[in-house]
Write an enzyme that holds these catalytic residues in place. Structure first.
Site, short mmCIF file in Angstrom:
data_model
loop_
_atom_site.label_atom_id
_atom_site.label_comp_id
_atom_site.label_asym_id
_atom_site.label_seq_id
_atom_site.Cartn_x
_atom_site.Cartn_y
_atom_site.Cartn_z
N ASN A 1 -24.46 -12.05 -73.57
CA ASN A 1 -24.64 -13.28 -72.71
C ASN A 1 -26.32 -13.88 -72.52
O ASN A 1 -26.50 -14.97 -72.31
CB ASN A 1 -24.46 -12.97 -71.05
CG ASN A 1 -24.96 -11.71 -70.62
OD1 ASN A 1 -25.60 -11.04 -71.23
ND2 ASN A 1 -24.85 -11.64 -69.16
N GLU B 1 -29.09 -1.52 -66.72
CA GLU B 1 -28.92 -2.85 -66.30
C GLU B 1 -27.27 -3.24 -66.38
O GLU B 1 -26.84 -3.74 -67.16
CB GLU B 1 -29.73 -3.86 -66.75
CG GLU B 1 -31.17 -3.39 -66.96
CD GLU B 1 -31.83 -3.72 -65.43
OE1 GLU B 1 -31.07 -4.48 -64.66
OE2 GLU B 1 -32.99 -3.37 -65.54
N CYS C 1 -25.21 -11.71 -65.17
CA CYS C 1 -24.93 -10.44 -64.08
C CYS C 1 -25.30 -10.68 -62.67
O CYS C 1 -24.73 -10.18 -62.02
CB CYS C 1 -25.34 -9.30 -64.79
SG CYS C 1 -27.29 -9.49 -65.12
N GLU D 1 -36.41 -3.40 -65.05
CA GLU D 1 -37.43 -4.25 -66.33
C GLU D 1 -38.05 -5.30 -65.56
O GLU D 1 -37.58 -5.93 -64.60
CB GLU D 1 -35.99 -4.66 -67.30
CG GLU D 1 -35.35 -3.47 -67.75
CD GLU D 1 -34.49 -4.04 -68.80
OE1 GLU D 1 -34.04 -5.25 -68.77
OE2 GLU D 1 -33.95 -3.40 -69.80
#
Ligand code: NAD
Length: 475
Positions: free
Chosen positions: A151, A249, A283, A457
């Protein structure tokens, strides 16, 4: 011209030699763009050996040298943005402006890591006796295996690579086979920036076979994955069985709470634009809209009007606001969500269907009166569908927002300081955005809680997952 596709192992771009290949498809047209080589077991072993050998020297490299390479990659990203963005739109589908935005924001990520890697400090702990010196060292964890999705092909890969390399680790990255051009561009830039062979290795293939081989290898000390919750749990379990550190993640199902004191027009405008970004394949996309009774109808009307303005088309066309879905399989997935919601009494106010044209297009879709047990409200839609429901009491919205196992991002629209504060305190999410969208900057931590993941992150936390702590006491 589409990017030449190859493996990148031990400082060399590899193709041919009887390797298997897969086609890379343009999701806007269904046409084949290129052939991606798959890594053989021998290639994976080669990458592991190269990463292990490179780690023995890279771990002792000067942070100044690591910083200079990351800085150079940031510069090269800005110089090459047009060519890389075009290929990213070709294989992923997002509008060209979004591809450029992804690349330029990632140049900032590389710069941030270039700065922060010079500040990986240990500490000295005062000792109980004057002749003893106690030190805490932070050392690179070792060879990392990373798996990144389709994505945000550039963004997801460069974050992991910059964090690993900046910390003094080496890395083997399996990028997204469906949209590989951006990761190829990253490998080329690190190569051109003078990264020593073996510090970064890029492989492609059958995802489960590669992750299984790399995670089981005793050479790999750390696993980082971005993708779905189901795959993340599987990889985390495998890593756990081999006692390896993970950063996960994973997916989200981000609640949006629009209170009756919100600026309705502004909320509708911002949410519509954010909802269709990357065709909803984000997301942290807003995915469950809880709208308070007093403004429910006004919000729905304004939101539908904003969504109606979205122009769908090939990402290379200048007037396109939203491109295709990245895969053929995502189109029936969208249809399933809409059919299920309708069967449960929801009303489709806009869209709801695939587009009758080549490529994998689905309409911007708004569904109202969606019950909490509809698939749309419980499974991550990962597409351009906005399900809306209403609420009366503030506590009810917060309880329903927290009711899923996900905990990535949440959005709140209100003019009330009290409500903003209460929502920020109560929402079970790694990131809470109030009256705007501000996540995913290089200097801010990005990550989820609950099923949405482990670790962050970005931000000053970015190297935490790539470092081990060593205590030294000396007399
Ligand atoms: P998927 O779970 O099959 O794949 C997601 C990504 O994980 C892909 O890049 C894939 O190559 C990789 N992957 C899959 N199995 C793997 C394995 N065993 N080892 C290593 N990597 C593996 O899902 P999909 O059909 O590609 O996408 C659908 C769902 O994935 C979405 O609905 C969304 O929930 C989730 N997703 C989340 C993100 C994110 O940023 N959190 C990104 C992409 C997809």
């Amino acid at each position: 011209m589409y990017t030449p596709l190859a493996l990148y192992i031990d400082g060399k771009f590899l193709d041919g030699d009887g390797r298997q290949h897969q086609d890379v498809i343009n999701p806007a047209t269904g046409e084949i763009l290129g052939r991606l080589p798959h890594a053989s077991p021998a290639d994976l072993n080669h990458a592991l050996q190269a990463a292990e050998r490179a780690f023995s020297s890279w771990r002792h490299s000067s942070p100044m040298d690591r910083s200079a390479i990351l800085r150079q990659v940031a510069t090269l990203t800005r110089e090459r943005v047009d060519a890389i963005a075009r290929c990213l739109t070709l294989d992923q589908g997002k509008p060209l402006a979004e591809s450029r935005g992804e690349l330029l924001s990632c140049a900032d990520h590389a710069d941030w890591h270039a700065e922060e890697c010079r500040r990986i400090y240990g500490r000295v702990i005062p000792s109980r006796k004057p002749e003893i010196r106690q030190m805490v060292l932070r050392e690179p964890i070792g060879v990392c295996a990373a798996f990144t999705p389709w994505n945000f092909p550039y963004n997801q890969a460069i974050r992991k690579i910059c964090a690993a390399i900046g910390a003094g680790c080496t890395i083997i990255l399996k990028g997204p086979e469906d949209a590989p051009s951006a990761v190829m561009a990253i490998a080329q830039m690190f190569h051109d920036a003078g990264l020593p062979p073996g510090v970064l290795n890029v492989v492609w293939g059958v995802p489960s076979e590669i992750s299984d081989t790399l995670i089981r290898s005793p050479i790999v000390r750390k696993v980082s994955f971005t993708g779905s919750v189901a795959v993340g749990k599987h990889l985390a379990a495998l890593a756990g069985a081999h006692m390896k550190r993970v950063t996960m993640e994973l997916g989200g199902h981000s609640p949006v709470i629009v209170y009756d004191d919100a600026d309705v027009a502004k909320a509708a405008r911002h949410l519509a634009r954010f909802k269709v970004r990357n065709a909803g394949q984000v997301c942290i996309s807003p995915t469950r809209f809880y709208v308070q009774d007093g403004i429910h109808d006004a919000f729905v009307e304004a939101f539908v009007a904003e969504m109606r303005k979205i122009r769908v088309g090939d990402g290379l066309a200048e007037d396109t606001d939203m491109g295709p879905l990245a895969h053929e399989r995502r189109v029936p997935a969208m249809e399933r969500f809409v059919e299920d919601a309708q069967a449960r009494g929801a009303r489709v106010l806009l869209g709801g269907s695939r587009l009758n044209r080549p490529g994998f297009f689905f309409e911007p879709t708004v569904v109202a009166d969606v019950p909490d047990d509809a698939l749309l409200m419980t499974e991550e839609p990962f597409g351009p569908i906005a399900p809306i429901t209403r609420f009366s009491a503030d506590e009810d919205a917060l309880t329903r927002a927290n009711s899923l196992p996900y905990g990535l991002s949440a959005y709140v629209f209100t003019r009330s300081l009290h409500r903003a504060h209460q929502a920020a305190q109560t929402l079970e999410a790694g990131m809470v955005n109030i009256n705007h969208f501000g996540s995913a900057l290089p200097e801010t931590p990005f990550g989820g809680v609950k099923d949405s993941g482990i670790g962050s992150e970005g931000g000053s936390e970015t190297f935490d997952g790539y470092l081990v702590t060593k205590f030294v006491t000396q007399i």
